[in-house]
Design an enzyme around this catalytic site. Structure first.
Site, PDB file in Angstrom:
ATOM      1  N   GLY A  95       0.789  -1.219   0.000  1.00 57.95           N
ATOM      2  CA  GLY A  95       0.000   0.000   0.000  1.00 57.95           C
ATOM      3  C   GLY A  95       0.824   1.273   0.000  1.00 57.95           C
ATOM      4  O   GLY A  95       0.466   2.252  -0.666  1.00 57.95           O
ATOM      5  N   ASN A 175      -7.964   3.955   8.888  1.00 57.53           N
ATOM      6  CA  ASN A 175      -7.333   2.827   9.574  1.00 57.53           C
ATOM      7  C   ASN A 175      -7.483   2.858  11.084  1.00 57.53           C
ATOM      8  O   ASN A 175      -7.379   1.815  11.736  1.00 57.53           O
ATOM      9  CB  ASN A 175      -5.841   2.759   9.211  1.00 57.53           C
ATOM     10  CG  ASN A 175      -5.147   4.102   9.379  1.00 57.53           C
ATOM     11  OD1 ASN A 175      -5.576   5.116   8.835  1.00 57.53           O
ATOM     12  ND2 ASN A 175      -4.063   4.116  10.116  1.00 57.53           N
ATOM     13  N   GLN A 203      -7.469  -0.398   3.883  1.00 54.89           N
ATOM     14  CA  GLN A 203      -8.284  -0.944   4.966  1.00 54.89           C
ATOM     15  C   GLN A 203      -9.609  -1.519   4.478  1.00 54.89           C
ATOM     16  O   GLN A 203     -10.190  -2.394   5.118  1.00 54.89           O
ATOM     17  CB  GLN A 203      -8.564   0.145   6.011  1.00 54.89           C
ATOM     18  CG  GLN A 203      -7.372   0.545   6.847  1.00 54.89           C
ATOM     19  CD  GLN A 203      -6.936  -0.534   7.820  1.00 54.89           C
ATOM     20  OE1 GLN A 203      -7.754  -1.243   8.401  1.00 54.89           O
ATOM     21  NE2 GLN A 203      -5.631  -0.671   8.016  1.00 54.89           N
ATOM     22  N   SER A 223      -3.333  -3.535  -0.272  1.00 62.21           N
ATOM     23  CA  SER A 223      -2.206  -4.327   0.222  1.00 62.21           C
ATOM     24  C   SER A 223      -2.710  -5.676   0.720  1.00 62.21           C
ATOM     25  O   SER A 223      -3.635  -5.744   1.525  1.00 62.21           O
ATOM     26  CB  SER A 223      -1.505  -3.567   1.365  1.00 62.21           C
ATOM     27  OG  SER A 223      -0.296  -4.189   1.709  1.00 62.21           O
ATOM     28  N   HIS A 225      -1.716  -8.048   2.758  1.00 60.56           N
ATOM     29  CA  HIS A 225      -1.655  -8.532   4.137  1.00 60.56           C
ATOM     30  C   HIS A 225      -2.784  -7.993   5.013  1.00 60.56           C
ATOM     31  O   HIS A 225      -2.945  -8.416   6.159  1.00 60.56           O
ATOM     32  CB  HIS A 225      -0.296  -8.230   4.771  1.00 60.56           C
ATOM     33  CG  HIS A 225      -0.102  -6.804   5.196  1.00 60.56           C
ATOM     34  ND1 HIS A 225      -0.171  -6.418   6.518  1.00 60.56           N
ATOM     35  CD2 HIS A 225       0.177  -5.696   4.483  1.00 60.56           C
ATOM     36  CE1 HIS A 225       0.059  -5.111   6.590  1.00 60.56           C
ATOM     37  NE2 HIS A 225       0.272  -4.654   5.386  1.00 60.56           N
ATOM     38  N   CYS A 349       1.766   1.854  11.777  1.00 57.97           N
ATOM     39  CA  CYS A 349       2.857   2.613  11.174  1.00 57.97           C
ATOM     40  C   CYS A 349       3.315   3.773  12.057  1.00 57.97           C
ATOM     41  O   CYS A 349       4.303   4.425  11.765  1.00 57.97           O
ATOM     42  CB  CYS A 349       2.435   3.133   9.804  1.00 57.97           C
ATOM     43  SG  CYS A 349       2.021   1.812   8.659  1.00 57.97           S
TER      44      CYS A 349
END
Length: 404
Positions: A95, A175, A203, A223, A225, A349
């Site tokens: 992402g 997120n 998300q 993304s 994962h 993050c």
């Protein structure tokens, strides 16, 4: 050095050597917003591409053809999931790269048309820091505010548009508080003004339905994962006809737009994971909502608690952000962790930062309440028994903290 938070690291050192004991206990993972476990079916499908079909998909040998076809099939799966053409899908490392490519690529390619970009104040750091970088290059960025629920007002976006606006980049769902933005309506405004619209759907992808055509989306980041696929692989959807600068230079992979040998196992895993999620997206969403709502109801019975963010219908099904007034979120996180419960105090993050959450702050929440807030994010592996255990543990911990 003033920005480093030492307490969690001291906690980890004190805990060193006790990992086996800790994970022999019950584990309740309520941090699906940070990352998800890989689905077993996904793992089974990608395994051969590590050691059996390991040929470089850019090679001309018949052996490498298997890798090339696997990538082709993954594109088909992804395109079907979000309703686009397979040649509009470009694979990235995740992402963050997708967001960087979308924003920098459009800015640099279209600087002769304008230098103005619109985003929001609650974006992921991958978007916010990219915009800050572009400001240093002379681009003008408008950070549109959100309301107390973390949702942007469409009128603010309309009013922010100027003749020099070349891009609007607004996340699909936040997120931290799970707020879902009016994506279709934002895209409609951009189409009317002939402005490119990008959304960070990291998300949202795999958790709520996405249709790039119906929602007027020109570019979209995701993304793997975050929806039970492997780490280190993502996509950027780029609508056909959009001109964008390359972000990674080198060979001619990805039709000349993104250099580097393709991550075949990751690509296969992303395609399979998204297909699996989309196959039962409504059923899983309803199941997760039920558990999320039960968790919220029980937590709100604890004195001094309140929900951060929008009502349940305007937030991601597995997201719950709660303020435990007067309790330090880091201490609460550590106490939960000792009981085998994983949660977070915001974006993964931003872990280690002592600054209040920029998302909660943008919603008008005080620094004190920001530092007392936790995010619980639910997913496929969570059961009603896990929710019951979490509730009883929370009540025990909070009762203990408030009586000391």
């Amino acid at each position: 050095m003033a920005q480093i938070l030492f307490v969690p690291y001291i906690f980890i050192l004190l805990r060193k050597g006790s990992d086996k004991m800790k994970y022999d206990k019950k584990l309740v993972y309520l941090d699906y917003g940070a990352s998800t476990p890989m689905n077993k079916e996904v793992f089974k499908e990608i395994e051969p591409y590590f050691y059996t079909f390991y040929g470089n998909p850019s090679s001309v040998s018949s052996f490498s053809e298997r890798s090339k076809m696997a990538i082709f099939n993954a594109r088909e799966r992804i395109a079907k999931a979000i309703n686009c053409q397979r040649n509009e899908i470009y694979f990235t490392s995740g992402g963050t790269e997708s967001d960087n490519w979308a924003i920098k690529g459009i800015a640099l390619k279209n600087r002769d048309k304008g230098n103005h970009i619109i985003t929001t104040s609650i974006e992921h750091p991958a978007v916010l820091n990219t915009c800050k970088y572009l400001e240093e290059l002379g681009f003008k960025i408008t950070y549109v505010p959100v309301d107390k629920y973390g949702i942007v007002n469409l009128e603010y976006i309309k009013n922010a548009i100027t003749e020099s606006t070349i891009l609007v980049s607004i996340m699909f769902a936040n997120n931290e508080v799970g707020s879902i933005q009016p994506i279709k309506e934002i895209g409609e405004v951009c189409r009317q003004k002939n402005i490119i619209f990008h959304t960070d759907a990291v998300q949202a992808a795999g958790h709520i339905p996405i249709d790039v055509e119906k929602m007027n989306i020109d570019m979209l980041s995701m993304s793997a994962h975050k929806f039970y696929g492997p780490k280190g692989i993502g996509i950027l959807y780029i609508k056909r006809g959009i001109k964008i600068d390359n972000f990674v230079h080198g060979g001619h992979q990805e039709r000349g737009r993104r250099a580097g040998t393709e991550n075949t196992p990751g690509i296969v895993g992303l395609g399979k994971a998204l297909e699996l999620c989309n196959s039962n997206i409504i059923e899983e969403s309803n199941r997760t909502k039920y558990l999320r709502d039960k968790l919220a109801k029980e937590i709100l019975e604890i004195p001094g608690t309140e929900i951060n963010g929008p009502d349940y219908e305007r937030r991601l099904p597995g997201n719950l952000n709660i303020c435990f007034n007067g309790i330090d979120a880091e201490i609460l996180l550590m106490s939960l962790d000792l009981k085998g419960i994983c949660a977070s105090a915001g974006s993964a993050c931003s872990a280690g930062s002592i600054r209040p959450s920029h998302v909660l702050s943008a919603m008008g929440i005080s620094p004190e309440k920001c530092k007392s807030s936790l995010r619980f994010s639910l997913g496929e592996g969570i059961s009603e028994e896990d929710i019951d255990y979490t509730i009883s543990t929370l009540k025990e911990i909070i009762g203990s903290i408030r009586t000391t």
